[in-house]
Design a protein around this motif. Sequence first.
Motif, PDB file in Angstrom:
ATOM      1  N   HIS A   9       0.865  -1.180   0.000  1.00 55.12           N
ATOM      2  CA  HIS A   9       0.000   0.000   0.000  1.00 55.12           C
ATOM      3  C   HIS A   9       0.901   1.229   0.000  1.00 55.12           C
ATOM      4  CE1 HIS A   9      -3.648  -2.293   0.740  1.00 55.12           C
ATOM      5  NE2 HIS A   9      -2.917  -3.036   1.581  1.00 55.12           N
ATOM      6  N   ARG A  10       0.747   2.046  -1.021  1.00 49.95           N
ATOM      7  CA  ARG A  10       1.595   3.229  -1.149  1.00 49.95           C
ATOM      8  C   ARG A  10       0.747   4.479  -0.966  1.00 49.95           C
ATOM      9  NH1 ARG A  10       6.311   1.152  -3.012  1.00 49.95           N
ATOM     10  NH2 ARG A  10       6.162  -0.704  -4.286  1.00 49.95           N
ATOM     11  N   TYR A  11       1.327   5.459  -0.294  1.00 45.72           N
ATOM     12  CA  TYR A  11       0.662   6.727  -0.057  1.00 45.72           C
ATOM     13  C   TYR A  11       1.578   7.841  -0.546  1.00 45.72           C
ATOM     14  CZ  TYR A  11      -2.236   3.867   2.924  1.00 45.72           C
ATOM     15  OH  TYR A  11      -3.068   2.894   3.390  1.00 45.72           O
ATOM     16  N   VAL A  12       0.982   8.836  -1.157  1.00 49.50           N
ATOM     17  CA  VAL A  12       1.742   9.978  -1.650  1.00 49.50           C
ATOM     18  C   VAL A  12       1.311  11.201  -0.858  1.00 49.50           C
ATOM     19  CG1 VAL A  12       2.225  11.433  -3.645  1.00 49.50           C
ATOM     20  CG2 VAL A  12       1.895   8.980  -3.948  1.00 49.50           C
ATOM     21  N   ASN A  13       2.268  11.923  -0.323  1.00 50.84           N
ATOM     22  CA  ASN A  13       1.982  13.160   0.394  1.00 50.84           C
ATOM     23  C   ASN A  13       2.248  14.329  -0.550  1.00 50.84           C
ATOM     24  OD1 ASN A  13       1.343  11.975   2.890  1.00 50.84           O
ATOM     25  ND2 ASN A  13       3.510  11.708   3.326  1.00 50.84           N
ATOM     26  N   PHE A  14       1.251  15.137  -0.769  1.00 54.37           N
ATOM     27  CA  PHE A  14       1.400  16.313  -1.615  1.00 54.37           C
ATOM     28  C   PHE A  14       1.672  17.517  -0.716  1.00 54.37           C
ATOM     29  CE2 PHE A  14      -1.334  13.411  -3.950  1.00 54.37           C
ATOM     30  CZ  PHE A  14      -0.660  13.337  -5.150  1.00 54.37           C
ATOM     31  N   TRP A  43      -6.244  11.399  -7.720  1.00 56.47           N
ATOM     32  CA  TRP A  43      -5.878  10.048  -8.117  1.00 56.47           C
ATOM     33  C   TRP A  43      -4.853   9.531  -7.122  1.00 56.47           C
ATOM     34  CZ3 TRP A  43      -8.946   8.494 -11.972  1.00 56.47           C
ATOM     35  CH2 TRP A  43      -9.515   9.457 -12.790  1.00 56.47           C
ATOM     36  N   PRO A  44      -4.573   8.221  -7.138  1.00 52.86           N
ATOM     37  CA  PRO A  44      -3.609   7.686  -6.167  1.00 52.86           C
ATOM     38  C   PRO A  44      -2.221   8.346  -6.206  1.00 52.86           C
ATOM     39  CG  PRO A  44      -4.810   5.893  -7.166  1.00 52.86           C
ATOM     40  CD  PRO A  44      -5.202   7.139  -7.911  1.00 52.86           C
ATOM     41  N   HIS A  45      -1.766   8.773  -7.395  1.00 54.62           N
ATOM     42  CA  HIS A  45      -0.410   9.321  -7.492  1.00 54.62           C
ATOM     43  C   HIS A  45      -0.356  10.730  -8.059  1.00 54.62           C
ATOM     44  CE1 HIS A  45       0.242   4.998  -7.131  1.00 54.62           C
ATOM     45  NE2 HIS A  45       1.369   5.340  -6.549  1.00 54.62           N
ATOM     46  N   GLN A  46      -1.503  11.366  -8.241  1.00 54.03           N
ATOM     47  CA  GLN A  46      -1.499  12.729  -8.776  1.00 54.03           C
ATOM     48  C   GLN A  46      -2.803  13.432  -8.448  1.00 54.03           C
ATOM     49  OE1 GLN A  46      -0.965  11.947 -12.940  1.00 54.03           O
ATOM     50  NE2 GLN A  46      -3.145  12.026 -13.384  1.00 54.03           N
TER      51      GLN A  46
END
Length: 85
Positions: A9-14, A43-46
């Motif tokens: 499970h990957r999470y991206v912090n903006f 979206w998950p990565h953007q």
Amino acid sequence: MELRPPEAHRYVNFPYDALEEALANAVYHKSYEEPKPIEVQIWPHQIEILSFPGPVPPVDAQILAENRRIVARDYRNRRVGDFLK
């Protein structure tokens, strides 16, 4: 028993400051002559932020594709921009 491959499970912090700036720019450059709302798609990565009708001339798709330096001094909503500063 069925074996499944491991999953991650990957999470991206903006960065908050970047999101704040992008949303402020979308409001600042929106054309209020068109009844279309500003769209924010997560979206998950953007994150995509769409403000209609798009960039102000002289900015066009070709300039954006070439990653050229953009110098545009024509603004749609100067009073809104003053409020957002």
